[in-house]
Design an enzyme around this catalytic site. Structure first.
Site, short mmCIF file in Angstrom:
data_model
loop_
_atom_site.label_atom_id
_atom_site.label_comp_id
_atom_site.label_asym_id
_atom_site.label_seq_id
_atom_site.Cartn_x
_atom_site.Cartn_y
_atom_site.Cartn_z
N ARG A 1 1.42 -1.79 -1.31
CA ARG A 1 0.34 -1.92 -2.29
C ARG A 1 -0.66 -2.96 -1.80
NH1 ARG A 1 4.43 -2.49 -7.34
NH2 ARG A 1 5.22 -0.34 -7.29
N ASP B 1 -3.78 -5.35 -1.36
CA ASP B 1 -4.65 -6.04 -2.33
C ASP B 1 -6.10 -5.61 -2.18
OD1 ASP B 1 -2.49 -7.66 -3.13
OD2 ASP B 1 -2.96 -9.20 -1.64
N ARG C 1 -0.66 -13.09 3.85
CA ARG C 1 -1.80 -13.97 3.61
C ARG C 1 -1.36 -15.42 3.40
NH1 ARG C 1 -4.85 -11.11 -1.15
NH2 ARG C 1 -6.10 -13.02 -0.98
#
Lengths: 253, 253
Positions: free
Chosen positions: B50, B52, B197
Site C-alpha cells: 500500500r 503512500d 522512509r
C-alpha cells in the site's frame, strides 16, 4: 559593469522553448524576470542554445551584464530564490566582458533519451520518446558513426536560411543502453536548427529497419531535409553541456 | 473465474497513495476503474504494497479475479488503453487461484532516491529528495549495514498496531551513487508502515553527522519510533519489485 556566465538546468515541459516570445512562457523570460526582480531593473540574457519547446537542459549557459554589485554567490542564491521550481541556476561566474554565451561556445553536448520497451513508462513521460517495438541497436550505432566528422548537415536542418553555414564538426555520435533506455549522445562545435532531433528521427528509422546504416551517407550527400527521416519529439532532448575554450572561462564540470 | 497477476509502473505524484479512499484519487481506484470499463462490471484488486501518497512504483503487483474471457494479452492492451498516462500495466499473467498479491509475496525491493548537490534539480522534482549539503556516504553505508538481518523494526514503524508482527528480515540495505544521486536499496521479506522512509530519514541524519553509524543498534534496540530519525519525504520512494516463491508464479524480470 560585470559580465556573468550562468549555468541552468530546466525541465522544458511547461515552456514554449528558450527564446522570449509574446504571450507564451519561455525559459529566457522566466530567467530575465528573476534577474529583474533581483536587480530592480530589466536585464537581458543571451543563451548558448535556443532550445525548442519541451526540450530540457542539464547545462544550458547564458550570459548577462549588470552593474548591481552582487557577488557570484549572492546572484546564485537570489536566482534560485526567484526562479520557478522547474528552472535552477547551477552556477554563476564573473567572466571577461568579451564572453558571449553563444558566440564564444566551441562545443555542445546533447543527449536524446529513447525508451524502448513494449509498454509505456509513466515515470519518463515528458522525459523520453517512447518506442514500443524493439530497435536494432547495432544498426543504429553503425549509422550514427557515419554522421561523425565535418559535413554539410543541411539534410538535418529545419527551415534553413541562406546565410547560415551548414558545416558542422560532429565529434561524437553514439548510443548507450541503460536498462530499456537508449541514450544517444552528440557532441559538435555547432548544431543547426533541430539537427539533433532530425538525426535521432533518422537513426530510429534505421533501428526500425526502414533504412540501412549506410543510407546515412546518401542522406548527408543529399543536402536536403526531405532525404532524412522525421524529426524526433522535443521532450526526449537534453542540452547537457556547453564548452568554451577561452582559458579565462572556467570549463563546466 | 481466472485470477490474474498484474505488474504496474506509476508516477505517484498526483495520487493520494495506493489504497482506495473517498474523495481522493488513488492508484487502486484508477486501476479498478480501467478494469471496470473493460469488464463492464466492478472488479476489486489487491495490491502487494500500500504505497503512500506521492510514492512511485516501477513494479507494484496487484491481483484480480474475473470471468471475462479475455487473454493475458487482451487484458494488457485494454488496460493500457484505459489507464491514465501516469499509470502503466507492464504485464498481465494468469496465475493459480490461491495467488494473493499481498500474502503470497515473499520479498520486496524498494529504492529511495536522494539528490545531493548544492542546487535543486528541476528534472528530478517529485522524483528525489533534494539535500543540499554534502552527505557522508561512507557513514551512511556503514549505518545501513547495521540494519540488515532479522530484527524487530518497531523503531521504524509509523502508527504501529498491537496485532502486527514487527519482525522483518532485511536482506539488503545499501547505497550507490549515480552522479549526484544517491540510490538506497532495501530488500526484505516484509516491511512495516513507512519503514523505508523512516530508515532513510535516520540514515540521512547519520550522513549529516547528527548520529553515528553505530547508533543504528541503539535505535533498533529501542523499539520506539521516537528513537529513530524523521520520515523521509514520500516522493523519493519507489516500489521496484515484488517477488513470489510459488513455483507456479512467474518471477518478475
Amino acid at each position: 559593469m560585470t559580465t556573468f556566465k550562468l549555468v541552468l538546468e530546466y525541465d522544458g515541459t511547461q515552456y514554449a522553448g528558450w527564446q522570449r516570445q509574446p504571450n507564451a512562457p519561455t525559459i529566457q523570460a522566466a530567467v530575465e524576470e528573476a534577474l529583474a526582480a533581483i536587480a530592480q531593473t530589466r536585464l537581458t540574457i543571451i543563451g548558448a542554445g535556443r532550445t525548442d519547446a519541451g526540450v530540457h537542459a542539464f547545462g544550458q549557459v547564458a550570459s548577462f551584464r549588470t552593474d548591481r554589485g552582487l557577488s557570484q554567490r549572492e546572484w546564485l542564491r537570489a536566482l534560485n530564490a526567484h526562479l520557478p521550481a522547474d528552472i535552477s541556476a547551477l552556477s554563476v561566474k564573473a567572466v571577461p566582458d568579451h564572453f558571449h554565451a553563444r558566440y564564444s561556445a566551441n562545443g555542445k553536448l546533447y543527449e536524446y533519451h529513447l525508451m524502448n520497451r513494449s509498454e509505456r513508462a509513466p515515470l519518463l513521460r515528458e522525459r523520453a520518446w517512447m518506442l514500443y517495438k524493439p530497435l536494432d541497436f547495432a544498426a543504429m550505432t553503425e549509422a550514427a558513426a557515419y554522421l561523425t566528422g565535418s559535413h554539410d548537415f543541411s539534410s538535418f536542418e529545419t527551415a534553413p536560411t541562406d546565410n547560415e553555414n551548414p558545416q558542422c564538426r560532429l565529434q561524437r555520435a553514439d548510443l548507450r543502453r541503460q536498462g530499456d533506455l537508449i541514450i544517444l549522445s552528440f557532441y559538435a562545435d555547432r548544431f543547426l536548427k533541430q539537427m539533433v532531433r532530425s538525426m535521432v528521427g533518422t537513426l530510429v528509422e534505421v533501428g526500425q529497419g526502414k533504412r540501412t546504416a549506410a543510407d546515412m551517407r546518401t542522406v548527408l550527400a543529399a543536402r536536403a531535409r526531405a532525404a532524412a527521416g522525421r524529426t524526433a519529439p522535443a521532450h526526449g532532448l537534453y542540452l547537457v553541456r556547453v564548452d568554451y575554450t577561452d582559458g579565462s572561462i572556467p570549463s563546466l564540470p
